[in-house]
Design an enzyme around this catalytic site. Structure first.
Site, PDB file in Angstrom:
ATOM      1  CG  HIS A  46     -48.724  16.270  -3.279  1.00 51.65           C
ATOM      2  ND1 HIS A  46     -49.706  15.306  -3.190  1.00 51.65           N
ATOM      3  CD2 HIS A  46     -47.547  15.590  -3.309  1.00 51.65           C
ATOM      4  CE1 HIS A  46     -49.154  14.098  -3.151  1.00 51.65           C
ATOM      5  NE2 HIS A  46     -47.848  14.249  -3.240  1.00 51.65           N
ATOM      6  CD  GLU A 148     -41.790  11.107  -4.991  1.00 47.83           C
ATOM      7  OE1 GLU A 148     -41.923  11.919  -4.073  1.00 47.83           O
ATOM      8  OE2 GLU A 148     -42.495  11.136  -6.017  1.00 47.83           O
ATOM      9  CG  ASP A 174     -43.960  10.515  -1.083  1.00 44.15           C
ATOM     10  OD1 ASP A 174     -44.794   9.828  -0.472  1.00 44.15           O
ATOM     11  OD2 ASP A 174     -44.268  11.506  -1.759  1.00 44.15           O
TER      12      ASP A 174
END
Length: 259
Positions: A46, A148, A174
């Site tokens: 990310h 997650e 998440d």
């Protein structure tokens, strides 16, 4: 290759304080590496990092006693091998939902006979004399599959039983998201805290080290006191903008309406 500092800290019974780099800059990596962290993770999932910026971050951190790690974008043998060749001592891998996916991660990360990693440690080889890196890499590299999702939690024990992983890394945003909750870092919902407790307990049984992403010191200290063995303090973007906002707000407040 020198002993991995992360593994040394775990062996001493303490928790690792980890930094997170989203900015593709050797300069900011160099600054963060001098702030007292134990390890520094380049985020290729990310963050806006690419492979070359990861190498630049590693080069900038090399003079400092931090363990260089990477969050890869996905569980794929090409990128896993390449970040290790670039000098990563640890790999955090997103969205590992089944024991088979965890086994795949191990096989991509380890040299034969434990795995299928291809030989060519172009930068990583600098960490030892010629040929010595390959002898110790399998033991030295830290592997943390990310837990997650609801599916991963349902498969928790089977994932933790996979030989070759060193623990798991919780992505709270998440994880909450997959249970229909708002994505945020420091979670306080009883159902999520119960999952954390179970992860910590199951890791403890197996001598594994659970890690978690936190928004800052308060959440990180709480996580360590719960039993987490690696905590990440936000990322350098978050740390920079939080402090900048604080300074701006204080300036406006204390200047009596003149700014």
């Amino acid at each position: 290759m020198a002993n991995n500092k992360v593994k040394q800290i775990w062996a001493s019974g303490k928790a690792v304080v980890n930094a997170w780099l989203a900015i593709p800059s050797g300069f900011s990596a160099e600054m963060i590496a001098q702030c007292g962290f134990d390890s520094v993770t380049v985020d290729m999932q990310h963050g806006v990092q690419d492979y070359l910026s990861m190498v630049q971050c590693f080069q900038a951190m090399h003079a400092h006693p931090v363990t260089p790690m990477v969050r890869v974008p996905w569980n794929e043998p090409g990128i896993v091998g390449k970040v290790l060749d670039g000098g990563a001592y640890g790999v955090i891998c997103p969205m590992i939902n089944t024991p088979q996916e965890a086994k795949n991660l191990v096989s991509y990360s380890k040299y034969p006979p434990q795995g299928v990693r291809s030989n060519g440690p172009i930068r990583a080889g600098m960490y030892g004399t010629a040929g010595s890196y390959q002898k110790t890499a399998n033991e030295e590299i830290v592997l943390l599959p990310m837990m997650e999702t609801r599916t991963a939690v349902e498969n928790m024990e089977a994932i933790l039983d996979v030989e070759g992983i060193d623990g798991v890394y919780i992505g709270p945003s998440d994880l909450g998201f997959s249970y229909g909750l708002v994505p945020k870092l420091d979670r306080d919902e009883p159902e999520i805290l119960k999952i954390y407790e179970k992860i910590i307990k199951e890791c403890g049984k197996r001598g594994l080290n659970p890690g978690i992403h936190c928004s800052g010191a308060e959440g990180a200290a709480r996580a360590i006191n719960m039993g987490f063995k690696l905590v990440t303090l936000s990322n350098e973007v978050g740390l920079m903008s939080i402090y900048a906002k604080m300074q701006v707000n204080q300036t406006r407040k204390e200047s009596g309406g003149k700014a």
